[in-house]
Design a protein around this motif. Structure first.
Motif, PDB file in Angstrom:
ATOM      1  N   GLY A 149       5.248  -3.109   5.802  1.00  0.00           N
ATOM      2  CA  GLY A 149       6.491  -3.702   5.297  1.00  0.00           C
ATOM      3  C   GLY A 149       7.326  -2.803   4.423  1.00  0.00           C
ATOM      4  O   GLY A 149       7.512  -1.629   4.698  1.00  0.00           O
ATOM      5  N   ARG A 150       7.761  -3.375   3.279  1.00  0.00           N
ATOM      6  CA  ARG A 150       8.765  -2.684   2.450  1.00  0.00           C
ATOM      7  C   ARG A 150       8.211  -1.461   1.738  1.00  0.00           C
ATOM      8  O   ARG A 150       8.956  -0.576   1.326  1.00  0.00           O
ATOM      9  CB  ARG A 150       9.329  -3.675   1.423  1.00  0.00           C
ATOM     10  CG  ARG A 150       8.302  -4.080   0.428  1.00  0.00           C
ATOM     11  CD  ARG A 150       8.685  -5.189  -0.508  1.00  0.00           C
ATOM     12  NE  ARG A 150       7.431  -5.621  -1.101  1.00  0.00           N
ATOM     13  CZ  ARG A 150       7.287  -6.567  -1.970  1.00  0.00           C
ATOM     14  NH1 ARG A 150       8.325  -7.257  -2.369  1.00  0.00           N
ATOM     15  NH2 ARG A 150       6.101  -6.871  -2.455  1.00  0.00           N
ATOM     16  N   GLY A 151       6.903  -1.430   1.491  1.00  0.00           N
ATOM     17  CA  GLY A 151       6.288  -0.205   0.977  1.00  0.00           C
ATOM     18  C   GLY A 151       6.517   0.097  -0.489  1.00  0.00           C
ATOM     19  O   GLY A 151       6.531   1.269  -0.888  1.00  0.00           O
ATOM     20  N   SER A 152       6.617  -0.929  -1.331  1.00  0.00           N
ATOM     21  CA  SER A 152       6.810  -0.619  -2.754  1.00  0.00           C
ATOM     22  C   SER A 152       5.544  -0.009  -3.367  1.00  0.00           C
ATOM     23  O   SER A 152       5.622   0.831  -4.265  1.00  0.00           O
ATOM     24  CB  SER A 152       7.273  -1.847  -3.535  1.00  0.00           C
ATOM     25  OG  SER A 152       6.229  -2.773  -3.691  1.00  0.00           O
ATOM     26  N   ASN A 153       4.373  -0.421  -2.888  1.00  0.00           N
ATOM     27  CA  ASN A 153       3.145   0.212  -3.389  1.00  0.00           C
ATOM     28  C   ASN A 153       3.056   1.661  -2.918  1.00  0.00           C
ATOM     29  O   ASN A 153       2.627   2.537  -3.678  1.00  0.00           O
ATOM     30  CB  ASN A 153       1.912  -0.579  -2.951  1.00  0.00           C
ATOM     31  CG  ASN A 153       1.643  -1.751  -3.878  1.00  0.00           C
ATOM     32  OD1 ASN A 153       1.210  -1.572  -5.004  1.00  0.00           O
ATOM     33  ND2 ASN A 153       1.950  -2.961  -3.408  1.00  0.00           N
ATOM     34  N   LEU A 154       3.444   1.904  -1.680  1.00  0.00           N
ATOM     35  CA  LEU A 154       3.516   3.287  -1.199  1.00  0.00           C
ATOM     36  C   LEU A 154       4.400   4.103  -2.140  1.00  0.00           C
ATOM     37  O   LEU A 154       4.037   5.209  -2.554  1.00  0.00           O
ATOM     38  CB  LEU A 154       4.081   3.309   0.225  1.00  0.00           C
ATOM     39  CG  LEU A 154       4.556   4.681   0.715  1.00  0.00           C
ATOM     40  CD1 LEU A 154       3.388   5.638   0.891  1.00  0.00           C
ATOM     41  CD2 LEU A 154       5.343   4.542   2.019  1.00  0.00           C
ATOM     42  N   ASN A 166      -7.703  -1.161  -0.533  1.00  0.00           N
ATOM     43  CA  ASN A 166      -6.650  -2.153  -0.298  1.00  0.00           C
ATOM     44  C   ASN A 166      -6.212  -2.717  -1.640  1.00  0.00           C
ATOM     45  O   ASN A 166      -6.975  -2.746  -2.595  1.00  0.00           O
ATOM     46  CB  ASN A 166      -7.181  -3.299   0.580  1.00  0.00           C
ATOM     47  CG  ASN A 166      -6.103  -4.337   0.874  1.00  0.00           C
ATOM     48  OD1 ASN A 166      -4.948  -3.997   1.155  1.00  0.00           O
ATOM     49  ND2 ASN A 166      -6.459  -5.610   0.799  1.00  0.00           N
ATOM     50  N   ILE A 167      -4.951  -3.171  -1.681  1.00  0.00           N
ATOM     51  CA  ILE A 167      -4.480  -3.887  -2.860  1.00  0.00           C
ATOM     52  C   ILE A 167      -4.162  -5.315  -2.453  1.00  0.00           C
ATOM     53  O   ILE A 167      -3.563  -5.561  -1.397  1.00  0.00           O
ATOM     54  CB  ILE A 167      -3.267  -3.214  -3.520  1.00  0.00           C
ATOM     55  CG1 ILE A 167      -2.828  -3.980  -4.768  1.00  0.00           C
ATOM     56  CG2 ILE A 167      -2.091  -3.055  -2.559  1.00  0.00           C
ATOM     57  CD1 ILE A 167      -2.596  -3.132  -5.954  1.00  0.00           C
ATOM     58  N   HIS A 168      -4.621  -6.250  -3.300  1.00  0.00           N
ATOM     59  CA  HIS A 168      -4.425  -7.666  -2.986  1.00  0.00           C
ATOM     60  C   HIS A 168      -3.762  -8.362  -4.174  1.00  0.00           C
ATOM     61  O   HIS A 168      -4.178  -8.149  -5.323  1.00  0.00           O
ATOM     62  CB  HIS A 168      -5.780  -8.319  -2.673  1.00  0.00           C
ATOM     63  CG  HIS A 168      -5.645  -9.757  -2.301  1.00  0.00           C
ATOM     64  ND1 HIS A 168      -5.148 -10.142  -1.069  1.00  0.00           N
ATOM     65  CD2 HIS A 168      -5.887 -10.894  -2.994  1.00  0.00           C
ATOM     66  CE1 HIS A 168      -5.102 -11.470  -1.025  1.00  0.00           C
ATOM     67  NE2 HIS A 168      -5.538 -11.949  -2.179  1.00  0.00           N
ATOM     68  N   GLU A 194       2.240  -4.970 -11.853  1.00  0.00           N
ATOM     69  CA  GLU A 194       0.863  -4.522 -12.138  1.00  0.00           C
ATOM     70  C   GLU A 194       0.262  -3.773 -10.949  1.00  0.00           C
ATOM     71  O   GLU A 194      -0.486  -2.808 -11.120  1.00  0.00           O
ATOM     72  CB  GLU A 194      -0.019  -5.711 -12.518  1.00  0.00           C
ATOM     73  CG  GLU A 194       0.396  -6.396 -13.797  1.00  0.00           C
ATOM     74  CD  GLU A 194       0.470  -5.418 -14.976  1.00  0.00           C
ATOM     75  OE1 GLU A 194      -0.553  -4.769 -15.263  1.00  0.00           O
ATOM     76  OE2 GLU A 194       1.548  -5.302 -15.591  1.00  0.00           O
ATOM     77  N   GLU A 195       0.582  -4.233  -9.743  1.00  0.00           N
ATOM     78  CA  GLU A 195       0.076  -3.536  -8.552  1.00  0.00           C
ATOM     79  C   GLU A 195       0.461  -2.065  -8.597  1.00  0.00           C
ATOM     80  O   GLU A 195      -0.331  -1.176  -8.278  1.00  0.00           O
ATOM     81  CB  GLU A 195       0.657  -4.167  -7.274  1.00  0.00           C
ATOM     82  CG  GLU A 195       0.179  -5.578  -7.007  1.00  0.00           C
ATOM     83  CD  GLU A 195       0.699  -6.108  -5.676  1.00  0.00           C
ATOM     84  OE1 GLU A 195       0.882  -5.334  -4.728  1.00  0.00           O
ATOM     85  OE2 GLU A 195       0.926  -7.329  -5.573  1.00  0.00           O
ATOM     86  N   HIS A 196       1.714  -1.846  -9.004  1.00  0.00           N
ATOM     87  CA  HIS A 196       2.233  -0.475  -8.989  1.00  0.00           C
ATOM     88  C   HIS A 196       1.551   0.411 -10.034  1.00  0.00           C
ATOM     89  O   HIS A 196       1.646   1.629  -9.958  1.00  0.00           O
ATOM     90  CB  HIS A 196       3.755  -0.487  -9.210  1.00  0.00           C
ATOM     91  CG  HIS A 196       4.484  -1.168  -8.090  1.00  0.00           C
ATOM     92  ND1 HIS A 196       5.779  -1.574  -8.179  1.00  0.00           N
ATOM     93  CD2 HIS A 196       4.060  -1.518  -6.845  1.00  0.00           C
ATOM     94  CE1 HIS A 196       6.147  -2.150  -7.045  1.00  0.00           C
ATOM     95  NE2 HIS A 196       5.113  -2.136  -6.216  1.00  0.00           N
TER      96      HIS A 196
END
Ligand code: GRF
Length: 225
Positions: free
Chosen positions: A17-22, A114-116, A180-182
């Protein structure tokens, strides 16, 4: 630009998807002192914005269409070939909307993260934030974990907690969790790059840093890092 000519841990990202974690991982690598770099990005979705983000940073980005393959194993073999051709040492799922099959897991043993968007083992699967709201929990958060053959069941590396407010909806809670994920995804990758994680059964133990880390460790409640 990611070029593999240094000794940073080579990361391959799978995203749908949008890839904000990437983006958070790329930014941590380019400006934040992360001892890892994203070498390639693979998406199962042709117009995933994650692919665009990778290209902007000069990172190899490909669409691998599952429909082009006879079955999941053949599809994953192709992904694997691609990752290995690029010398990928760690695979990070970042909004990758497929269950990883045994082929990939075998090829990258304890090397897939993985991130959840929930505090596992609560609320695995889709819509972790919505599940938390429906259940009425007072705190939720996010989890980075090793990937095994289950859905969000692998050993937990790091979690971050956020409050669930009375007037939260899915959007506001998701935004609070995403912040927080980021932070925790790059942090988990840094732990792997520093070789500090020891897997003991289901438990992931964090060893003390041998030398002072140049990576600004995040503050996680109750965890001295
Ligand atoms: C994130 O909430 C992540 O936890 C979940 O999927 C979402 C992906 O967001 N697995 P993004 O594509 O990284 O912006």
């Amino acid at each position: 630009m990611a070029n593999g000519r240094n000794n940073k841990l080579k990361v391959g990202v799978l995203a749908s998807g949008r890839g904000s974690n990437l983006q958070a991982i790329i930014d941590a690598s380019e400006k934040g002192g992360l001892a890892a770099e994203v070498i390639c990005v693979v998406s199962d979705i042709t117009d995933a914005y994650a692919l665009e983000r990778a290209r902007i940073h000069g990172i190899d980005a490909v669409h691998v269409n599952p429909k082009d393959f006879a079955n999941k194993q053949e599809y994953e073999k192709q992904i694997c070939r691609h990752l290995k051709e690029h010398g990928v040492e760690l695979v990070c799922l970042a909004g990758y909307m497929r269950i990883v099959g045994p082929h990939l897991i075998r090829e990258f043993p304890n090397r897939i993260l993985n991130i959840h968007p929930a505090l596992l083992p609560s609320f695995p699967g889709l819509h972790g934030q919505r599940q938390a709201l429906v259940h009425g929990v007072k705190f939720s958060g996010c989890t980075v974990h090793f990937v095994d053959e289950g859905v969000d069941t692998g050993p937990i590396i790091i979690q971050s907690v956020v409050p669930v407010l009375d007037d939260d909806d899915e959007e506001t809670l998701s935004a609070r969790i995403l912040t927080e994920e980021h932070k925790i995804y790059p942090q988990a990758i840094q732990f792997i790059a520093e070789g500090r994680l020891e897997l003991r059964g289901r438990k992931v133990l964090l060893e003390k840093a041998e030398t002072e880390s140049h990576y600004p460790a995040i503050q996680n409640p109750g965890v001295e890092i």
